[in-house]
Design an enzyme around this catalytic site. Sequence first.
Site, PDB file in Angstrom:
ATOM      1  N   SER A   1       1.095  -1.246  -0.216  1.00 63.55           N
ATOM      2  CA  SER A   1      -0.195   0.232  -0.320  1.00 63.55           C
ATOM      3  C   SER A   1       1.236   0.920  -0.015  1.00 63.55           C
ATOM      4  O   SER A   1       1.753   1.362  -0.907  1.00 63.55           O
ATOM      5  CB  SER A   1      -0.918  -0.468   1.145  1.00 63.55           C
ATOM      6  OG  SER A   1      -1.990   0.799   1.246  1.00 63.55           O
TER       7      SER A   1
ATOM      8  N   HIS B   1      -6.950  -5.935  -0.609  1.00 60.59           N
ATOM      9  CA  HIS B   1      -6.597  -5.489  -0.178  1.00 60.59           C
ATOM     10  C   HIS B   1      -5.231  -6.128   1.060  1.00 60.59           C
ATOM     11  O   HIS B   1      -3.608  -5.584   0.020  1.00 60.59           O
ATOM     12  CB  HIS B   1      -6.531  -3.821   0.167  1.00 60.59           C
ATOM     13  CG  HIS B   1      -5.405  -2.913   0.249  1.00 60.59           C
ATOM     14  ND1 HIS B   1      -4.859  -2.198  -0.973  1.00 60.59           N
ATOM     15  CD2 HIS B   1      -4.798  -2.096   1.158  1.00 60.59           C
ATOM     16  CE1 HIS B   1      -4.063  -1.056  -0.341  1.00 60.59           C
ATOM     17  NE2 HIS B   1      -4.314  -0.907   0.910  1.00 60.59           N
TER      18      HIS B   1
ATOM     19  N   ASP C   1      -9.632  -5.623  -4.707  1.00 60.77           N
ATOM     20  CA  ASP C   1      -8.021  -4.164  -3.724  1.00 60.77           C
ATOM     21  C   ASP C   1      -8.826  -3.063  -4.521  1.00 60.77           C
ATOM     22  O   ASP C   1      -9.786  -2.835  -5.407  1.00 60.77           O
ATOM     23  CB  ASP C   1      -6.667  -5.341  -4.861  1.00 60.77           C
ATOM     24  CG  ASP C   1      -6.166  -4.555  -3.933  1.00 60.77           C
ATOM     25  OD1 ASP C   1      -5.774  -2.879  -3.217  1.00 60.77           O
ATOM     26  OD2 ASP C   1      -4.784  -4.900  -4.195  1.00 60.77           O
TER      27      ASP C   1
END
Length: 301
Positions: free
Chosen positions: A109, A276, A249
């Site tokens: 991320s 995610h 995601d």
Amino acid sequence: MSVETRTVPFREHETWVRIADPDEPRGGLLPLIVLHGGPGMAHNYVRNIAELADETGRRVVHYDQIGCGNSTHLPDAPADFWTPELFVEEFHAVRSALGIEHYHLLGQSWGGMLGAEIAVLRPPGLASLSICNSPASMELWMAAAAELRAQLPPETQAALDRHEEAGTVTDPEYLAATEEFYVRHVCRVVPTPKDFVETVEQMEAEPTVYHTMNGPNEFYVLGTLREWSIIDRLGAIAVPTLVVAGEFDEATPATWAPFVENIPGARSHVFPDASHCSHLEKPEEFRAVIADFLAANDPTA
């Protein structure tokens, strides 16, 4: 594997580091340094990536970025203190303190965004870059969030809109609506893994970094990263790069496509039925994909 924790100096502060060493190390394998997300979400939720130590025979290093987790917290720091450049500097402070000259880098991320910021500067010891569940710009991230948000039940969308307009983003109704987005696009494991819960709890207890750079949640971005983009600099990355994401995601294909399109030789992998936190939803599969990529780019390969 054996685990050691310590702190290293960063400016006048301290960065907390976790080092996992395999019980049976294999010669010639470079260490992997893992960058967590947020910004400000601490290492806990990506801790299971350390299993690669025993699975591959290499050292795996995690650390809590400044302002969160077990590192020095700075709740009174001004907003302009929290920049990507700060975290690039901290990364090299950690690497240098540990005596690591040659290494693989993995970021999840925000960590993948940070990894790209490090890689475009072409540090001499970087052997490979894994960008996991990350956008190449926050404009693309926010556009993707808007598209996913539009797929939520109408009453959930209405609750989000109502409380954002009123500025009541801590209201229980708003938080419940936020959770509906999270269980679809952030972590689909039920119940939520303990490591993820720990990360959220520490962020909520002291949210300076997350709220300053991002905002109140994953899809309502108000912070200093709102205008961030690395797309026009990606051509400078000169190491093998793997881009991974989940089928559901919040980092949709449109957000990470610029990495694949602009980094020479970059390739991608999408984990089916994951979102995610692909590393928590498909841990063995995730680590196997990463392990193969690292092995292909070790000096002994």
